[in-house]
Scaffold this motif. Sequence first.
Motif, PDB file in Angstrom:
ATOM      1  N   ILE A 188     -42.951 -14.428   2.329  1.00  0.00           N
ATOM      2  CA  ILE A 188     -44.308 -14.908   2.644  1.00  0.00           C
ATOM      3  C   ILE A 188     -44.252 -16.092   3.608  1.00  0.00           C
ATOM      4  O   ILE A 188     -44.969 -16.130   4.611  1.00  0.00           O
ATOM      5  N   TYR A 196     -43.139 -14.786   7.021  1.00  0.00           N
ATOM      6  CA  TYR A 196     -43.605 -13.463   7.437  1.00  0.00           C
ATOM      7  C   TYR A 196     -44.092 -13.413   8.888  1.00  0.00           C
ATOM      8  O   TYR A 196     -43.803 -12.469   9.606  1.00  0.00           O
ATOM      9  N   SER A 238     -36.179 -12.572   9.262  1.00  0.00           N
ATOM     10  CA  SER A 238     -37.339 -12.184   8.445  1.00  0.00           C
ATOM     11  C   SER A 238     -37.296 -10.701   8.105  1.00  0.00           C
ATOM     12  O   SER A 238     -37.546 -10.308   6.967  1.00  0.00           O
ATOM     13  N   ILE A 287     -36.836  -8.941   4.325  1.00  0.00           N
ATOM     14  CA  ILE A 287     -37.721  -7.889   3.816  1.00  0.00           C
ATOM     15  C   ILE A 287     -36.911  -6.666   3.417  1.00  0.00           C
ATOM     16  O   ILE A 287     -37.119  -6.093   2.341  1.00  0.00           O
ATOM     17  N   HIS A 322     -46.893 -10.608  -5.761  1.00  0.00           N
ATOM     18  CA  HIS A 322     -47.703 -11.034  -4.619  1.00  0.00           C
ATOM     19  C   HIS A 322     -48.900 -11.865  -5.079  1.00  0.00           C
ATOM     20  O   HIS A 322     -49.141 -12.962  -4.554  1.00  0.00           O
ATOM     21  N   TYR A 332     -52.113 -12.697   4.460  1.00  0.00           N
ATOM     22  CA  TYR A 332     -50.875 -12.314   3.783  1.00  0.00           C
ATOM     23  C   TYR A 332     -50.991 -11.005   3.015  1.00  0.00           C
ATOM     24  O   TYR A 332     -50.010 -10.529   2.453  1.00  0.00           O
ATOM     25  N   THR A 392     -48.502  -8.701   4.382  1.00  0.00           N
ATOM     26  CA  THR A 392     -47.152  -8.734   3.825  1.00  0.00           C
ATOM     27  C   THR A 392     -47.020  -7.681   2.735  1.00  0.00           C
ATOM     28  O   THR A 392     -46.062  -6.904   2.723  1.00  0.00           O
ATOM     29  N   ASP A 415     -47.087  -4.197   4.183  1.00  0.00           N
ATOM     30  CA  ASP A 415     -45.812  -3.927   4.863  1.00  0.00           C
ATOM     31  C   ASP A 415     -44.725  -3.576   3.853  1.00  0.00           C
ATOM     32  O   ASP A 415     -44.009  -2.576   4.003  1.00  0.00           O
TER      33      ASP A 415
END
Length: 98
Positions: free
Chosen positions: A19, A22, A29, A33, A54, A78, A81, A84
């Motif tokens: 986060i 991101y 990054s 992930i 999250h 976010y 995120t 994704d």
Amino acid sequence: MSLEQNLFEQLKLDYRQIIINYFVNNEASRERIDKFINKVFDYNLPIPKIIEIHMDLIDELSKQLKVEGRSDDILLDYRLTLIDILAHLCEMYRCSHR
């Protein structure tokens, strides 16, 4: 603390770093992930647990921003995120069932 709790706490720490970084578009990054998704996949973590991670983190950040007297509107970005992460994870599941 059980192994499952340790794993969950580690995933929360990993997700926090995702986060925070991101919107920094760099290789580190993306690697972070990918590692997170691989852990989640390997441990067969249910999607609701990822959403819980999250939401807990966003809630913590929102409280922190309010204490600082700042708007938490930026946290809406976010959601990307989470989308994704879930999209990559779904792709892994799809590919694994071929």
